[in-house]
Design an enzyme around this catalytic site. Sequence first.
Site, PDB file in Angstrom:
ATOM      1  N   GLY A 160     -41.634  -5.841  25.108  1.00  0.00           N
ATOM      2  CA  GLY A 160     -42.006  -5.410  23.694  1.00  0.00           C
ATOM      3  C   GLY A 160     -40.720  -4.601  23.062  1.00  0.00           C
ATOM      4  NE  ARG A 266     -50.349   6.542  25.175  1.00  0.00           N
ATOM      5  CZ  ARG A 266     -48.943   6.814  24.589  1.00  0.00           C
ATOM      6  NH1 ARG A 266     -47.897   7.217  25.094  1.00  0.00           N
ATOM      7  NH2 ARG A 266     -49.028   6.870  23.236  1.00  0.00           N
ATOM      8  CD  GLU A 295     -50.007  12.784  29.219  1.00  0.00           C
ATOM      9  OE1 GLU A 295     -49.774  13.045  27.977  1.00  0.00           O
ATOM     10  OE2 GLU A 295     -49.560  11.740  29.695  1.00  0.00           O
ATOM     11  CG  HIS A 317     -46.326  12.222  26.811  1.00  0.00           C
ATOM     12  ND1 HIS A 317     -47.713  11.684  26.850  1.00  0.00           N
ATOM     13  CD2 HIS A 317     -45.629  11.330  26.101  1.00  0.00           C
ATOM     14  CE1 HIS A 317     -47.573  10.715  26.039  1.00  0.00           C
ATOM     15  NE2 HIS A 317     -46.427  10.475  25.515  1.00  0.00           N
TER      16      HIS A 317
END
Length: 371
Positions: A160, A266, A295, A317
């Site tokens: 993508g 993810r 997380e 992250h």
Amino acid sequence: MNKKFRVFATCDIGEAIDLLRRRGYEVEVYPQPEPPAKSLIVEKVKSGVDGLISTLRDPIDAEIFEAGKGTLKVVAQYAVGFDNINRADANRYKIPFTNTADVLTEATAEFAFFMMGTLARKMWPAEHLTRKLKWGYWHPYLPFLGDEVTGKTVAVIGTGRIGLAFIKKCVGFDMNVLCYDPAYENHGFVQAIQEINDLRHARGLTREKAWIKYVPFEEALRGADFVSVHVPLLRAGESATPTYHLFNEKNLRLMKPTAYLVNTSRGPVIDEAALARALRENWIGGAALDVYEKEPLPVDSPLRDPAIADRCRLMPHFASAARITRLSTDPEKGMAGRCVQGLIDVLEGSYGGDVTKMPYVVNKEAFAKTS
Ligand code: NAD
């Protein structure tokens, strides 16, 4: 504007909040850096806000939409991923939600690329030698060596926006690319990259001609020196090809024992218990992670095992965490700008009030006219 819109933001997104206030919006921002409790979001939504600014930390589901029944008109998510939002629930309550695709594509792709290099060239353990006064000599191969990135083969899982941007970075390093995506094969892009590879070779810029092609998943894993993951989190039932625990024991064992895995997508896409074993038992060469099943990464996570620290990079992250990407109020440049523009589009009825025409609305299917 004749109506004063009320908005609750679950975290501060910088100057873009002032942009809303200058338009006459009444905006309440949750003041703490940690995410608010879900009960607080419910309470704020129940108080009758028109718009909710959410982040990937906030679970947005039927409970929230029920609390906002009759008043909540939009959820503006400050992220491209929206696995924290229950799409089916949003559709049932007919609440449009927006995301901030595109503006974080390059920042995330370059971070994944840098993670790949940091991991392979052992920059973190190397700097530790210097800092811990263990740099005693220059030596041809002691205390350890890294692996070059240049000229190697990388598998890109998910082609993508971010996967394609990542491939563009790889071209400059003469890398061969194995692409895998069950839903979206961009052959025009692949052809353009091949033409660039061919030109670089024809002009004498590279010794070997680099190549790029789409292949099945298993072939991508088997043939790669690096695997970079760029898929959305899709749980069972959300897709014909779910991505939850896509990297489980079986698939990790398909990778070369020298290969490195990079994940900026993810956390739950990787079975962390299996990955920790893969690193401990050397099924693969190493992993660099930006996202985790839970997380922040729990203190007792097996990924924190000091025995694998030399080959396991752990980022907080952080892949989209660059100044312009996070905070620019320009919707063409920053997540903050795009987030508030998505909110404004819905609340102020841009595009003639046609939700299906609003570029940042994700769940357009809930608003398609049935004639
Ligand atoms: P995108 O929707 O443009 O691309 C995702 C691609 O994955 C699509 O082409 C889709 O067909 C493909 N895909 C779906 N299921 C697949 C499967 N089973 N196997 C392989 N490919 C599959 O999304 P994007 O903008 O490129 O972002 C990708 C994801 O990256 C986001 O959903 C988000 O979760 C994550 N992300 C993380 C950060 C970060 O800070 N770490 C930042 C931005 C995005």
